[in-house]
Design a protein around this motif. Structure first.
Motif, PDB file in Angstrom:
ATOM      1  N   ARG A 346       0.824  -1.211   0.000  1.00 57.48           N
ATOM      2  CA  ARG A 346       0.000   0.000   0.000  1.00 57.48           C
ATOM      3  C   ARG A 346       0.858   1.261   0.000  1.00 57.48           C
ATOM      4  O   ARG A 346       0.561   2.234  -0.694  1.00 57.48           O
ATOM      5  N   ASP A 347       1.947   1.250   0.773  1.00 60.29           N
ATOM      6  CA  ASP A 347       2.853   2.404   0.761  1.00 60.29           C
ATOM      7  C   ASP A 347       3.483   2.587  -0.623  1.00 60.29           C
ATOM      8  O   ASP A 347       3.655   3.713  -1.105  1.00 60.29           O
ATOM      9  N   ALA A 348       3.839   1.473  -1.255  1.00 55.31           N
ATOM     10  CA  ALA A 348       4.412   1.540  -2.600  1.00 55.31           C
ATOM     11  C   ALA A 348       3.398   2.118  -3.587  1.00 55.31           C
ATOM     12  O   ALA A 348       3.753   2.891  -4.486  1.00 55.31           O
ATOM     13  N   LEU A 349       2.131   1.768  -3.427  1.00 53.20           N
ATOM     14  CA  LEU A 349       1.092   2.268  -4.321  1.00 53.20           C
ATOM     15  C   LEU A 349       0.772   3.737  -4.050  1.00 53.20           C
ATOM     16  O   LEU A 349       0.412   4.481  -4.971  1.00 53.20           O
ATOM     17  N   LYS A 350       0.905   4.199  -2.810  1.00 52.46           N
ATOM     18  CA  LYS A 350       0.773   5.627  -2.522  1.00 52.46           C
ATOM     19  C   LYS A 350       1.851   6.399  -3.280  1.00 52.46           C
ATOM     20  O   LYS A 350       1.593   7.470  -3.850  1.00 52.46           O
ATOM     21  N   PHE A 351       3.041   5.852  -3.278  1.00 51.82           N
ATOM     22  CA  PHE A 351       4.153   6.460  -4.017  1.00 51.82           C
ATOM     23  C   PHE A 351       3.835   6.483  -5.512  1.00 51.82           C
ATOM     24  O   PHE A 351       4.015   7.505  -6.194  1.00 51.82           O
ATOM     25  N   ALA A 352       3.331   5.372  -6.050  1.00 50.21           N
ATOM     26  CA  ALA A 352       3.003   5.291  -7.473  1.00 50.21           C
ATOM     27  C   ALA A 352       1.881   6.264  -7.838  1.00 50.21           C
ATOM     28  O   ALA A 352       1.922   6.912  -8.894  1.00 50.21           O
ATOM     29  N   ASN A 353       0.875   6.374  -6.981  1.00 53.96           N
ATOM     30  CA  ASN A 353      -0.202   7.334  -7.228  1.00 53.96           C
ATOM     31  C   ASN A 353       0.331   8.762  -7.298  1.00 53.96           C
ATOM     32  O   ASN A 353      -0.103   9.571  -8.129  1.00 53.96           O
ATOM     33  N   ALA A 354       1.270   9.087  -6.422  1.00 56.98           N
ATOM     34  CA  ALA A 354       1.865  10.427  -6.432  1.00 56.98           C
ATOM     35  C   ALA A 354       2.644  10.668  -7.721  1.00 56.98           C
ATOM     36  O   ALA A 354       2.632  11.777  -8.268  1.00 56.98           O
ATOM     37  N   CYS A 355       3.309   9.630  -8.225  1.00 60.37           N
ATOM     38  CA  CYS A 355       4.030   9.744  -9.504  1.00 60.37           C
ATOM     39  C   CYS A 355       3.069  10.137 -10.621  1.00 60.37           C
ATOM     40  O   CYS A 355       3.340  11.032 -11.429  1.00 60.37           O
ATOM     41  N   GLY A 356       1.919   9.449 -10.675  1.00 62.32           N
ATOM     42  CA  GLY A 356       0.936   9.758 -11.701  1.00 62.32           C
ATOM     43  C   GLY A 356       0.361  11.155 -11.547  1.00 62.32           C
ATOM     44  O   GLY A 356       0.183  11.878 -12.530  1.00 62.32           O
ATOM     45  N   ALA A 357       0.074  11.555 -10.323  1.00 62.09           N
ATOM     46  CA  ALA A 357      -0.521  12.870 -10.077  1.00 62.09           C
ATOM     47  C   ALA A 357       0.406  13.998 -10.506  1.00 62.09           C
ATOM     48  O   ALA A 357      -0.023  14.973 -11.144  1.00 62.09           O
TER      49      ALA A 357
END
Length: 384
Positions: A346-357
């Motif tokens: 989940r922490d890794a996906l928070k990071f990935a979401n921020a990359c997209g944003a």
């Protein structure tokens, strides 16, 4: 010479006077040129272990290599949103192509990446090779075709930042990559081998794609697949469904969008977990569904859930999904155990979401991909 122009934009095709910054492997044209005819995130606990560290030792970098296979092209993006291609006063050229975007995204985040694909032996092709090198992406697997141009895509931006495409591929060089031009040694070195579906549309690239994926699987490499639906490039909707699904069961990691779920199921609800679970095959390690500003959903054999996205003002959504893929693959390449630990995933996906944003806040794909520092700063602002 070829001349492209729209009010305020002009590009003249001329001979390229310096060789590309690319190594020459089998099938590579030598470097001699001639003229060419959501809601805001809640407070996060930033666990550094879920985010890749700095570049690290050469051995660590080599062991976490992500090889991206497929197309690299030039996107022409209107400088004004909400206009048709005919109405746009000018276009900004930006390097793109989903697999190449992922490769650059990973490198910008401090990871190790390489790109395998084909471009024209033309000024755009050499420019793209140089851009990869400038971004610390291994471009030894890049090939140049003297008989075909580098692909172009004109991208219209609606007022909401969403895109519509017009492609120039008739055929373009990326469609002509052959199996005997593949750098199999580079593929076998990878920790993760990533690709899309566009390289499956026509021969000979389709056969090259299948051979590359087989070599990766045989070598024990994790295989990552982003269908990246671009319906105008396929002969028909049915051929697109068949082609996209033809390699589904070979992937270890799959990233889908809501639009792709609706398309592949012929209109079923992409928010229904039962619908999404239809895409989960027995050997799949991770299925991801991106929801734009709303974040993403994740599915493994043992757990599933949703991670909220980062709400920003979208200027251009080009490359956002690729930035997300780069974010998650950069972390999985560094530590595959994330797949077994939900909190860390989940922490890794928070990071990935921020990359997209962060990527949607600028025009173009590669020019907008964020650095690791920029992503961490954006996440830290949320928890401040």
């Amino acid at each position: 010479m070829a001349l492209l122009h729209s009010n305020g934009f002009c590009f003249t095709a001329v001979a390229f006077n310096h060789p590309p910054s690319v190594s020459h492997g089998p099938g590579t044209v030598k470097a001699s040129c001639s003229p060419f005819s959501s809601p805001s995130l809640p407070r996060l606990s930033l666990q550094r272990k879920a985010i890749p560290g700095d570049n690290g030792s050469p051995e660590t970098k080599e062991n976490s290599l992500v090889v991206c296979f497929g197309e690299m092209l030039i996107d022409f993006v209107p400088t004004s949103n909400g206009l048709s291609l005919a109405e746009a006063p000018a276009f900004k050229k930006a390097p793109g192509g989903a697999p190449a975007n992922v490769a650059v995204g990973i490198a910008r985040l401090g990871g190790s990446s390489a790109f395998i694909g084909k471009v024209g032996e033309d000024e755009f092709g050499y420019m793209l090779a140089d851009i990869l090198k400038e971004n610390n992406v291994n471009n030894e697997g890049m090939r140049f075709d003297p008989g075909a141009r580098t692909a172009l895509a004109f991208v219209t931006l609606r007022k909401d930042g969403e895109r519509e495409f017009m492609f120039y591929r008739n055929p373009s060089a990326d469609m002509l990559l052959q199996e005997d031009e593949l750098d199999f040694d580079l593929i076998r070195k990878a920790k993760i081998f990533h690709y899309g579906s566009i390289s499956l549309i026509t021969e000979p690239c389709k056969s090259a794609h299948l051979a590359a994926a087989k070599a990766a699987k045989d070598a024990g490499v994790i295989v990552s697949y982003d269908p990246n639906l671009r319906l105008p490039l396929w002969p028909s909707a049915d051929s697109a469904r068949e082609g996209i699904l033809s390699i589904w069961n070979t992937a270890d990691i799959i990233k889908m969008s809501e639009e792709e779920i609706s398309f592949l199921t012929k209109g079923e609800d992409p928010y229904d977990d039962a619908v999404v679970r239809k895409f989960y095959h027995p050997n799949l390690k991770l299925l991801l569904v991106t929801e734009g500003p709303d974040g993403c959903r994740y599915y493994t054999k043992d757990f599933s859930g949703r991670v909220k996205g980062l709400k920003v003002d979208a200027v251009d959504t080009t490359g956002a999904g690729d930035a997300f893929v780069a974010g998650i693959l950069s972390q999985l390449a560094a530590d595959l155990s994330l797949l077994q630990e939900e909190d860390r995933l989940r922490d890794a996906l928070k990071f990935a979401n921020a990359c997209g944003a962060l990527t949607v806040m600028e025009r173009g794909a590669i020019p907008a991909l964020p650095s690791r520092e920029a992503v961490l700063n954006a996440m830290l602002k949320l928890v401040a």
